[in-house]
Write an enzyme that holds these catalytic residues in place. Structure first.
Site, PDB file in Angstrom:
ATOM      1  CE  LYS A 189     -11.721  -4.128   4.702  1.00  0.00           C
ATOM      2  NZ  LYS A 189     -11.558  -5.108   3.647  1.00  0.00           N
ATOM      3  CB  THR A 246       1.938  -0.091   9.295  1.00  0.00           C
ATOM      4  OG1 THR A 246       1.152   0.482  10.365  1.00  0.00           O
ATOM      5  CG2 THR A 246       3.088   0.847   8.998  1.00  0.00           C
ATOM      6  CB  ALA A 297     -10.486  -0.896  -2.001  1.00  0.00           C
ATOM      7  CB  VAL A 318     -14.705   0.634   4.773  1.00  0.00           C
ATOM      8  CG1 VAL A 318     -15.844  -0.338   4.463  1.00  0.00           C
ATOM      9  CG2 VAL A 318     -14.447   0.684   6.266  1.00  0.00           C
ATOM     10  CE  LYS A 359      -9.224  -3.058   6.623  1.00  0.00           C
ATOM     11  NZ  LYS A 359      -7.894  -3.577   6.342  1.00  0.00           N
ATOM     12  CB  VAL A 374      -0.941  -0.007   1.239  1.00  0.00           C
ATOM     13  CG1 VAL A 374      -1.735   1.282   1.304  1.00  0.00           C
ATOM     14  CG2 VAL A 374      -1.862  -1.206   1.194  1.00  0.00           C
ATOM     15  CG  LEU A 428     -15.933   1.478  -4.170  1.00  0.00           C
ATOM     16  CD1 LEU A 428     -17.001   0.435  -3.863  1.00  0.00           C
ATOM     17  CD2 LEU A 428     -16.294   2.229  -5.446  1.00  0.00           C
TER      18      LEU A 428
END
Ligand code: ADP
Ligand code: ASP
Ligand code: MG
Length: 774
Positions: A679, A552, A608, A606, A576, A472, A610
């Site tokens: 999520k 991370t 990705a 949550v 998260k 990421v 969107l």
């Protein structure tokens, strides 16, 4: 006739001194040239004399350096021959005198102020003789004979009238080029050598220009003109085309070193324009300082300046309220002791008066004020007077500020949002200057945010710390690199990556990194990246508009957010853990961010790419209530259930998801439903429900005891589920159905679980369904 002054850097190197020669010789009117000592020589003279006075024999080495600089310069700029020999002889005589004085100081280990002034005067005496020889037809003048000072409050102060008449007499006839040493003067009574203070050559030039009614005063230095801020601190500072005398005075008085503060007044008085020019770029436009200026850009402020040498002394006590004469006594006591006050702030309650002085004056100021108010302190009417040290004063300046509402609001708002505490402030009714005092550690940041916010710089800067450069974080860095230029041109946004941190190493740079080869830089130059080291660097850099980006999955890194937010550092998390941690913690982080005026964002937690969280926020803000959310939130589980087939068993799909980097580093987080629970908890909270992870009902498809042991145990056991999955899959296939791992929130009740969906079910095509009502 015009007066041209060349500063230390302009006569500091062979190239620059030759440039001075060209500039002066091309003038098409008579000129009086004032020169400073060769760059760095004044400091060296002062240091050498201090060493000699303490009996340190190393002073000789320092002195030899001074000799070397001058001799080398002469050999380089004056062609070998009679002229060079003659100049070396004259300079040699001066250096011999200086050597004797240093030796005397060394032997008696005493440095009187008279001797110190004599020593420091050699800087300009040497440079002026040198430059006079270099410039065709130049005549040398001794400024000690016409720049006269007298002692006032124990300081050498210019005797204006006497100096004016002596200057006029000395320059009754002006040659094509007159060469005058700047800075030095002599006492009108004793005849001893004195000087006009550090940076005083500008003043010498201004005094002469005013006395002789020069057409202009040109100050030649090493920058393109007067700039919006000190270019050594603010890289985006730019040259100001025009400044009024008032604006220039305000800026110089508060540390814009480019012009020595007393310089402005004599020429202002005669309405002589000052031109600031760059010796290294003579064709540049420079800055004009004059009476009436037009500001085509209509900027509210013209410039920012600062002094990083401030102590604040506060006289306070309820006994001061309404008592007449307290301020009179404060300023009388300070003035009597020669203490200069550059900032005063008093509230209308009259309960306290704060005074800004230089650090060197702070002890004496406290002493004389404690003496002055000894009786009041004894009876408790006034508190004992103390100094608060290590502060800095910043001033924003501009005549356009007059009658423009909102400048102070914008200034203090900008500082507040960046976590900078203002200790005292002052604005005169002339409205051309707002000054404030901050902790000196916040000075650089203050200058940057103000410069940015008043659009003195073309771009808004965001300073990013990127923590985690795996899949990421690595993609983010790549994305920033490819978008940087476009964001700058199209959005006026400059993204600087000022910190890059991975599990073992970290690199930081105020200027920002070139992202093309950050991995090598991290490997070669990275420092330890312990939690404490990260915290200290990120907070300690105290950099403006900063954002900590957590890419991370680390619970430890998530523990740093609170501290960062409290230091006005925005946090953007792909991680998260914080947003799905205990509700209290989530709430607290959001509250701190709101109170501090910074961001705590976690959109990518949550869905990705969107914008689900944003959509929920928009619905709520416009008054909707979220009734129901149904969503397929796990890319990993989707991948697994799409890949599973007669040829690829369940256990293999998990391995593939991990290899393809779909899954969390530990795939059990996905298989146990934990990732989806997190999520869903985040979505539910953003939708306004107070919910914990334990409140989510989970219907799993892997027996829970599979998650108990180590990751190795898990890999060993998971193939035992393959046969059962294959049997269930075959049934689904005949029914034309698919598995989806669905997260549901229904009126505050949350659940996650595996669901079998037919070909027409919404979750064959959709990922998220949000139902809200108004
Ligand atoms: P000189 O030796 O020519 O007298 P100084 O060092 O005294 O030069 O002054 C020029 C320096 O002033 C510049 O190099 C710059 O670093 C500093 N400076 C501070 N504030 C400003 C400003 N607002 N504009 C331009 N220069 C500034
Ligand atoms: N040489 C002196 C100094 O360094 C004066 C000047 O440069 O203006 O302070
Ligand atoms: Mg100067």
């Amino acid at each position: 006739m015009k007066v041209m002054k060349f500063g230390g850097t302009s006569v500091g190197s062979v190239d620059s001194i030759l440039s001075v020669k060209r500039i002066v010789e091309s003038a098409n009117e008579p000129v009086i040239v004032i020169v400073s000592a060769l760059g760095g020589i004044t400091d060296r003279l002062i240091n050498t004399s201090k060493m000699a006075a303490t009996g340190d024999p190393a002073y000789e080495g320092e002195f030899r350096e001074i000799v070397f600089r001058h001799v080398e310069m002469i050999k380089e700029v004056v062609p070998a021959g009679e002229r060079q020999v003659g100049l070396l002889r004259r300079i040699g005589e001066l250096l011999n005198e200086l050597k004797d004085i240093f030796q005397g100081v060394y032997l008696i280990k005493d440095l009187s102020s008279k001797t110190a002034d004599t020593i420091v005067s050699y800087g300009e005496r040497l440079s002026s003789v040198l430059v006079a020889e270099l410039i065709e037809g130049a005549e040398w003048y001794d400024s000690r004979t016409f720049i006269k000072t007298e002692k006032k409050h124990n300081k050498d102060t210019l005797d204006v009238d006497l100096t004016n008449s002596l200057v006029k007499a000395a320059f009754q006839k002006i040659p094509k080029v007159a060469l005058v040493p700047g800075f030095i003067s002599s006492d009108k009574t004793t005849g001893n050598v004195t000087n006009l203070g550090r940076g005083g050559s500008d003043y010498t030039a201004s005094i002469i220009a005013a006395a002789l009614d020069a057409n202009s005063l040109e100050i030649w230095t090493d920058v393109d003109g007067f700039m919006t801020a000190d270019p050594r601190v603010i890289s985006t500072a730019y040259t100001i085309a025009e400044l009024s005398y008032v604006e220039a005075t305000e800026l110089c008085n508060f540390g814009a070193k480019v012009v020595y503060p007393p310089t402005i007044y004599p020429v202002y008085h005669k309405n002589i324009p000052i031109l600031i020019k760059n010796t290294f770029n003579p064709d540049g436009v420079g800055t004009v300082i004059k009476q009436n200026v037009t500001s085509p850009e209509c900027k509210a402020i013209k410039g920012i300046s600062s002094i990083n040498d401030t102590s604040l002394i506060t006289v306070q006590g309820l006994g001061m309220v309404g008592v007449i004469g307290v301020n009179y006594r404060i300023f009388k006591a300070l003035a009597k002791n020669g203490i200069s006050v550059f900032l005063v702030s008093q509230a209308s309650s009259e309960n306290s008066t704060s005074i800004g002085v230089r650090n060197a004056d702070a002890d004496l100021a406290c002493e004389v004020l404690n003496d002055e108010f000894v009786k009041e302190i004894e009876v408790g009417e006034i508190s004992p007077i103390l100094a608060e040290r290590d502060l800095a004063t910043v001033a924003i300046v501009g005549e356009n500020m007059k009658h423009t509402p909102g400048i102070a609001g914008k200034l203090f708002g900008t500082l507040g949002r960046n976590g900078i505490n203002v200790i005292a402030c002052a604005q005169g009714a002339s409205e051309t200057n707002i000054s404030f005092v901050v902790d000196s550690k916040s000075l650089r940041k203050s200058l940057n945010v103000i410069h940015d916010s008043f659009f003195l710089s073309e771009f808004q800067v965001l300073n990013l710390f990127i923590c985690g450069v795996g899949t990421v974080g690595g993609s983010l860095v790549e994305q920033i690199r490819s978008q940087q230029q476009k964001l700058m041109v199209e959005n006026g946004l400059k993204l600087h990556v000022v910190g890059i941190i991975d599990a073992s190493k970290a690199i930081f740079s105020r200027q920002g990194f070139d992202l093309a080869n950050f991995r090598e830089e991290l490997k070669d130059k990275g420092k330890e990246s312990s939690l404490e080291a990260i915290r200290e660097e990120v907070v300690g850099m105290n950099i403006f508009n900063s954002v900590f980006v957590d890419c991370t999955a680390s619970p430890d890194i998530a523990l740093l957010y609170k501290d960062f937010l409290q230091h006005n550092i925005s946090v953007v998390a792909a991680n998260k853990i914080a947003a799905s941690s205990a509700y209290e913690n989530y709430r607290e982080l959001k509250t701190i961010a709101r109170q501090r005026g910074v961001k705590f964002l976690f959109e990518t937690n949550v869905g990705a790419g969107l914008p689900i969280i944003n959509t929920i926020n928009d619905l709520i803000h416009s008054g909707d209530k979220i009734l129901k959310i149904e969503a397929v939130l796990s890319g990993t589980l989707n991948y697994i259930f799409n890949k599973i087939s007669a040829d690829i068993p369940f256990s293999r799909t998990i391995k593939m998801a991990q290899e393809e980097r779909y899954s969390e580093p530990d795939p059990r987080i996905d298989l146990s439903g934990k990732d989806v629970v997190r999520k869903l908890v985040i979505l539910a909270r953003e939708a306004g429900y107070c919910i914990e992870q334990e409140d989510v009902e989970t219907n799993l498809f892997v027996p829970t005891d599979f998650f108990d042991g180590s990751l190795d145990d898990f890999w060993k056991r998971v193939p035992s589920l393959d046969a059962d999955f294959e049997a269930r899959r075959q049934v689904l296939e005949t029914e034309h159905k698919h598995w989806r791992f669905v997260a549901k929130l229904d009126n505050g009740k949350a659940s996650v679980g595996l669901q079998e969906v037919g070909a027409n079910h919404r979750f064959t095509a959709w990922k998220v369904v949000i139902i809200s009502s108004y």
